[in-house]
Design a protein around this motif. Structure first.
Motif, PDB file in Angstrom:
ATOM      1  N   PHE A  66       0.904  -1.114   0.058  1.00  0.00           N
ATOM      2  CA  PHE A  66       0.124   0.041   0.249  1.00  0.00           C
ATOM      3  C   PHE A  66       0.993   1.339   0.163  1.00  0.00           C
ATOM      4  O   PHE A  66       1.926   1.347   0.602  1.00  0.00           O
ATOM      5  N   GLY A  67       0.584   2.337  -0.560  1.00  0.00           N
ATOM      6  CA  GLY A  67       1.077   3.422  -0.747  1.00  0.00           C
ATOM      7  C   GLY A  67       0.982   4.317  -2.026  1.00  0.00           C
ATOM      8  O   GLY A  67       0.185   3.839  -2.916  1.00  0.00           O
ATOM      9  N   ALA A  68       1.791   5.420  -2.092  1.00  0.00           N
ATOM     10  CA  ALA A  68       1.768   6.173  -3.285  1.00  0.00           C
ATOM     11  C   ALA A  68       1.841   5.299  -4.526  1.00  0.00           C
ATOM     12  O   ALA A  68       1.292   5.722  -5.715  1.00  0.00           O
ATOM     13  N   VAL A  69       2.812   4.509  -4.632  1.00  0.00           N
ATOM     14  CA  VAL A  69       3.127   3.856  -5.996  1.00  0.00           C
ATOM     15  C   VAL A  69       2.184   2.541  -6.260  1.00  0.00           C
ATOM     16  O   VAL A  69       1.564   2.453  -7.299  1.00  0.00           O
ATOM     17  N   ASN A  70       2.060   1.660  -5.380  1.00  0.00           N
ATOM     18  CA  ASN A  70       1.324   0.529  -5.736  1.00  0.00           C
ATOM     19  C   ASN A  70      -0.218   0.525  -5.806  1.00  0.00           C
ATOM     20  O   ASN A  70      -0.838   0.004  -6.344  1.00  0.00           O
ATOM     21  N   SER A  71      -0.626   1.396  -4.815  1.00  0.00           N
ATOM     22  CA  SER A  71      -2.200   1.389  -4.597  1.00  0.00           C
ATOM     23  C   SER A  71      -2.560   2.761  -4.716  1.00  0.00           C
ATOM     24  O   SER A  71      -4.154   2.945  -4.473  1.00  0.00           O
ATOM     25  N   GLY A  72      -1.914   3.680  -4.773  1.00  0.00           N
ATOM     26  CA  GLY A  72      -2.266   5.060  -5.020  1.00  0.00           C
ATOM     27  C   GLY A  72      -2.718   5.717  -3.528  1.00  0.00           C
ATOM     28  O   GLY A  72      -3.376   6.877  -3.652  1.00  0.00           O
ATOM     29  N   ASP A  73      -2.289   5.237  -2.464  1.00  0.00           N
ATOM     30  CA  ASP A  73      -2.966   5.576  -1.156  1.00  0.00           C
ATOM     31  C   ASP A  73      -1.695   6.662  -0.607  1.00  0.00           C
ATOM     32  O   ASP A  73      -0.529   6.498  -0.716  1.00  0.00           O
ATOM     33  N   GLY A  74      -2.406   7.801  -0.309  1.00  0.00           N
ATOM     34  CA  GLY A  74      -1.547   8.845   0.260  1.00  0.00           C
ATOM     35  C   GLY A  74      -1.456   8.794   1.777  1.00  0.00           C
ATOM     36  O   GLY A  74      -0.706   9.411   2.496  1.00  0.00           O
ATOM     37  N   ALA A  75      -2.486   8.316   2.486  1.00  0.00           N
ATOM     38  CA  ALA A  75      -2.573   8.373   4.022  1.00  0.00           C
ATOM     39  C   ALA A  75      -1.798   7.454   4.628  1.00  0.00           C
ATOM     40  O   ALA A  75      -1.268   7.565   5.613  1.00  0.00           O
TER      41      ALA A  75
END
Length: 120
Positions: free
Chosen positions: A25-34
């Motif tokens: 999870f994160g900015a690269v793999n899932s687009g999550d910024g939180a």
């Protein structure tokens, strides 16, 4: 709605030796910024530049020993242990005592622009 992540994205790592970062999870793999959640695999002798990140980092060591250096001291975090490093505090990670696997959770999510490495 539940979201299945079928696998991580491998992220380029900083340091003196190759280290594998698998972001689930994160900015690269899932687009999550939180939040970002990544599995790390570091060889013996790996070290990275110090950093003063804009995010809190929660780290759980799965195997081996992670050395966490802060302005207040050095922590040897072993398998089955965890450490929290708060946003805005200087920290340097290394695996000097053997190959190590750990999971890092960052709030908000890790981004290259928010880590503020000493060599940047």
């Amino acid at each position: 709605m539940a979201r299945l992540i079928t696998g991580p994205t491998v992220i380029a790592a900083h340091g003196n030796q190759p280290k594998r970062i698998e972001e689930f999870f994160g900015a690269v793999n899932s687009g999550d910024g939180a939040v970002s959640v990544a599995r790390m695999s570091s060889p013996q002798g790996w070290t990275e530049p110090g950093q003063t990140p804009e995010f809190d980092e929660y780290t759980v060591v799965l195997s081996g020993c992670l050395t966490v250096e802060t302005r207040d001291g050095v922590h040897e975090v072993r398998a089955g242990q965890a450490i929290h490093t708060p946003a805005g505090e200087w920290v340097r990670y290394s695996t000097l005592n053997g190959a190590t696997q750990y999971v890092a959770v960052c709030f908000p999510a890790f981004t290259p622009g928010s880590v503020h490495r000493d060599d940047d």
